[in-house]
Scaffold this active site. Structure first.
Site, PDB file in Angstrom:
ATOM      1  N   LYS A   1      39.268  76.549  68.097  1.00 42.03           N
ATOM      2  CA  LYS A   1      40.421  77.440  67.918  1.00 42.03           C
ATOM      3  C   LYS A   1      40.397  78.113  66.552  1.00 42.03           C
ATOM      4  O   LYS A   1      40.786  79.263  66.410  1.00 42.03           O
ATOM      5  CB  LYS A   1      41.739  76.687  68.123  1.00 42.03           C
ATOM      6  CG  LYS A   1      42.017  76.402  69.576  1.00 42.03           C
ATOM      7  CD  LYS A   1      43.488  76.162  69.835  1.00 42.03           C
ATOM      8  CE  LYS A   1      43.738  75.985  71.336  1.00 42.03           C
ATOM      9  NZ  LYS A   1      45.084  75.551  71.657  1.00 42.03           N
TER      10      LYS A   1
ATOM     11  N   LYS B   1      34.634  76.449  80.052  1.00 42.78           N
ATOM     12  CA  LYS B   1      35.779  75.879  80.760  1.00 42.78           C
ATOM     13  C   LYS B   1      36.703  76.984  81.284  1.00 42.78           C
ATOM     14  O   LYS B   1      36.875  78.007  80.615  1.00 42.78           O
ATOM     15  CB  LYS B   1      36.508  74.991  79.737  1.00 42.78           C
ATOM     16  CG  LYS B   1      37.794  74.405  80.152  1.00 42.78           C
ATOM     17  CD  LYS B   1      38.465  73.679  78.999  1.00 42.78           C
ATOM     18  CE  LYS B   1      39.385  74.589  78.215  1.00 42.78           C
ATOM     19  NZ  LYS B   1      40.403  73.932  77.404  1.00 42.78           N
TER      20      LYS B   1
ATOM     21  N   LYS C   1      43.338  79.627  80.541  1.00 42.94           N
ATOM     22  CA  LYS C   1      44.306  80.712  80.725  1.00 42.94           C
ATOM     23  C   LYS C   1      44.239  81.715  79.590  1.00 42.94           C
ATOM     24  O   LYS C   1      44.780  82.816  79.693  1.00 42.94           O
ATOM     25  CB  LYS C   1      45.726  80.175  80.960  1.00 42.94           C
ATOM     26  CG  LYS C   1      46.197  79.087  80.028  1.00 42.94           C
ATOM     27  CD  LYS C   1      47.540  78.527  80.520  1.00 42.94           C
ATOM     28  CE  LYS C   1      48.066  77.379  79.712  1.00 42.94           C
ATOM     29  NZ  LYS C   1      47.975  76.054  80.111  1.00 42.94           N
TER      30      LYS C   1
HETATM   31  P1  TYM Z   1      46.601  72.186  78.005  1.00 40.37           P
HETATM   32  O1  TYM Z   1      47.928  72.846  78.102  1.00 40.37           O
HETATM   33  O2  TYM Z   1      45.468  72.941  77.401  1.00 40.37           O
HETATM   34  O3  TYM Z   1      46.130  71.712  79.448  1.00 40.37           O
HETATM   35  C1  TYM Z   1      46.949  70.912  80.293  1.00 40.37           C
HETATM   36  C2  TYM Z   1      46.072  69.945  81.086  1.00 40.37           C
HETATM   37  O4  TYM Z   1      45.118  70.670  81.880  1.00 40.37           O
HETATM   38  C3  TYM Z   1      43.823  70.169  81.649  1.00 40.37           C
HETATM   39  N1  TYM Z   1      42.865  71.283  81.768  1.00 40.37           N
HETATM   40  C4  TYM Z   1      41.795  71.283  82.574  1.00 40.37           C
HETATM   41  N2  TYM Z   1      41.337  70.362  83.434  1.00 40.37           N
HETATM   42  C5  TYM Z   1      40.204  70.677  84.137  1.00 40.37           C
HETATM   43  N3  TYM Z   1      39.553  71.853  84.014  1.00 40.37           N
HETATM   44  C6  TYM Z   1      39.989  72.812  83.151  1.00 40.37           C
HETATM   45  N4  TYM Z   1      39.347  73.958  83.052  1.00 40.37           N
HETATM   46  C7  TYM Z   1      41.174  72.536  82.389  1.00 40.37           C
HETATM   47  N5  TYM Z   1      41.864  73.257  81.468  1.00 40.37           N
HETATM   48  C8  TYM Z   1      42.900  72.470  81.096  1.00 40.37           C
HETATM   49  C9  TYM Z   1      43.858  69.631  80.211  1.00 40.37           C
HETATM   50  O5  TYM Z   1      42.852  68.681  79.986  1.00 40.37           O
HETATM   51  C10 TYM Z   1      45.246  69.033  80.170  1.00 40.37           C
HETATM   52  O6  TYM Z   1      45.253  67.727  80.707  1.00 40.37           O
HETATM   53  N6  TYM Z   1      47.133  69.113  74.072  1.00 40.37           N
HETATM   54  C11 TYM Z   1      47.411  69.289  75.495  1.00 40.37           C
HETATM   55  C12 TYM Z   1      48.880  69.203  75.821  1.00 40.37           C
HETATM   56  C13 TYM Z   1      49.520  67.971  75.301  1.00 40.37           C
HETATM   57  C14 TYM Z   1      49.395  66.654  75.824  1.00 40.37           C
HETATM   58  C15 TYM Z   1      50.205  65.841  74.990  1.00 40.37           C
HETATM   59  C16 TYM Z   1      48.690  66.125  76.884  1.00 40.37           C
HETATM   60  C17 TYM Z   1      50.353  67.914  74.229  1.00 40.37           C
HETATM   61  N7  TYM Z   1      50.775  66.631  74.029  1.00 40.37           N
HETATM   62  C18 TYM Z   1      50.302  64.482  75.229  1.00 40.37           C
HETATM   63  C19 TYM Z   1      48.785  64.747  77.111  1.00 40.37           C
HETATM   64  C20 TYM Z   1      49.590  63.936  76.294  1.00 40.37           C
HETATM   65  C21 TYM Z   1      46.927  70.667  75.926  1.00 40.37           C
HETATM   66  O7  TYM Z   1      46.835  71.572  75.145  1.00 40.37           O
HETATM   67  O8  TYM Z   1      46.734  70.778  77.286  1.00 40.37           O
END
Ligand code: TYM
Length: 354
Positions: free
Chosen positions: A137, A219, A222
């Site tokens: 990032k 990956k 969005k």
């Molecule tokens: P975020 O918002 O990027 O993504 C949410 C969830 O989706 C999964 N994910 C994917 N899984 C498979 N293939 C993909 N291409 C893909 N893109 C995203 C991510 O692994 C995630 O599980 N930091 C986290 C949000 C967060 C969080 C937390 C999660 C904040 N606090 C505490 C768990 C526990 C994030 O940015 O996810």
């Protein structure tokens, strides 16, 4: 979880037993979150949210919209507000039932930011510097490499540890952050005693890393500037079908899961998770057929799977008052549960209690 069971068996509560009674098996606790920056993708759905709905039938579950995390990248304020409400409605449309799970918006529960500070003071600069997501990032937003982006894993650790979960269902890209959280637990409990339960990442065997449809080495995300690279779970069926039709594959014709066929492997994984068919079965079903037929079939299966989500989302967004009731109810309960852990931590680290 309805209100009554929640009050009896709140997340983080051990069940009470009468004298002489054998201890009842503690119901496991699940927690996860998702950022509201844009409509969720098929990757978010397959890698994470799909499992969240299944888990709520068996465990105490808490799911939240991680809006504070989104501030690590500059956001347009009105858009972020709108997206946060949409993300909340989407979670419910994906089958997260506010009567069964605790569902809330992170910034509504100030305990997250507060514990995050204490955990930041227990996070090493070196460990934070090794986070690949920070490096990615920081490279993508070179004009805004802010302190929040750097300490983001400490906020994520706070999100998790406040609710003392057993499992954290996430996709592969969050594994390193989970490891970081586990290191904090070890470090913190080592100094202050048994404060936090050690959480475990729950990463699905299939679909933990759904790849871009335009570049299968990347990956699905969005934030990809090319909308053909990802499926938004609100895309119309014809859009979904077209995106799969245009998906980048290879110059062969055989539908089979093999090293080096990243594009086809990705499509087969998506199709397998969506239809429940094994990779072997898919190979048999498409033997002798070309990529064109296969892509069309994956497109329609995904479009059909996402149809009820799209319809429920539209319905929920028409009743903003009901949505507000749900997130307020969630925040109130989340504040109550997380306050217990926070109070324990504050005492342990030596803050004078008010
Ligand atoms: P975020 O918002 O990027 O993504 C949410 C969830 O989706 C999964 N994910 C994917 N899984 C498979 N293939 C993909 N291409 C893909 N893109 C995203 C991510 O692994 C995630 O599980 N930091 C986290 C949000 C967060 C969080 C937390 C999660 C904040 N606090 C505490 C768990 C526990 C994030 O940015 O996810």
């Amino acid at each position: 979880m309805n209100e009554e069971t929640r009050n009896k068996n709140g997340i983080g509560n051990e069940q009470k037993k009468s004298p002489g009674e054998k201890p009842a098996e503690r119901k496991k606790i699940i927690l996860s979150g998702i950022q509201p920056t844009g409509i969720f993708t098929l990757g978010n759905y397959i890698g994470a949210i799909r499992n969240w709905g299944v888990m709520q039938e068996e465990y105490h579950c808490a799911y939240f919209i991680a809006d504070l995390h989104s501030l690590t990248v500059r956001q347009e304020p009105a858009a972020l507000r709108k997206q946060s409400l949409e993300a909340f409605a989407l979670l419910l449309a994906c089958g997260i039932d506010p009567d069964k799970s605790l569902v809330f918006i992170q910034s509504h529960v100030h305990n997250h930011a507060e514990l995050s500070w204490i955990l930041s003071c227990n996070s090493s600069f070196g460990a934070l510097s090794r986070m690949t997501q920070f490096k990615d990032k920081a490279a993508r937003h070179a004009d805004n490499v802010n302190a929040g982006l750097f300490t983001y894993p400490a906020l994520m650790a706070a999100d998790i540890l406040l609710y003392q979960p057993d499992y954290v269902p996430v996709g592969e890209d969050q594994r390193q952050h989970l490891e970081f959280t586990r290191d904090i637990v070890e470090h913190f409990n080592g100094i202050y005693g048994n404060v936090f339960r050690m959480p475990e990442a729950y990463i699905p065997k299939a679909g933990a890393r759904v790849m871009s449809l335009q570049d299968p080495a990347k990956k699905m995300s969005k934030s990809d500037p090319n909308p053909n690279a990802y499926i938004s779970i609100l895309d119309e069926p014809n859009v979904i079908i077209n995106k799969f039709r245009r998906a980048v594959t290879d110059s062969e014709t055989e539908v089979c899961f093999r090293e080096g066929k990243d594009g086809i492997n990705n499509l087969m994984t998506i199709y397998s998770v969506i239809t429940g068919r094994s990779l072997d079965q898919i190979e048999r079903d498409f033997a002798g057929k070309g990529y064109g037929d296969f892509k069309a079939e994956v497109g329609s299966a995904v479009a059909e799977k996402l149809r009820p989500i799209r319809e429920d989302f539209a319905r929920f967004m028409q009743d903003k008052e009901w949505l507000a009731q749900q997130y307020r109810r969630g925040a109130e309960k989340a504040a109550e549960i997380s306050a217990r852990t926070l109070a324990k931590v504050k005492k342990k680290v030596g803050l004078l209690m008010p």
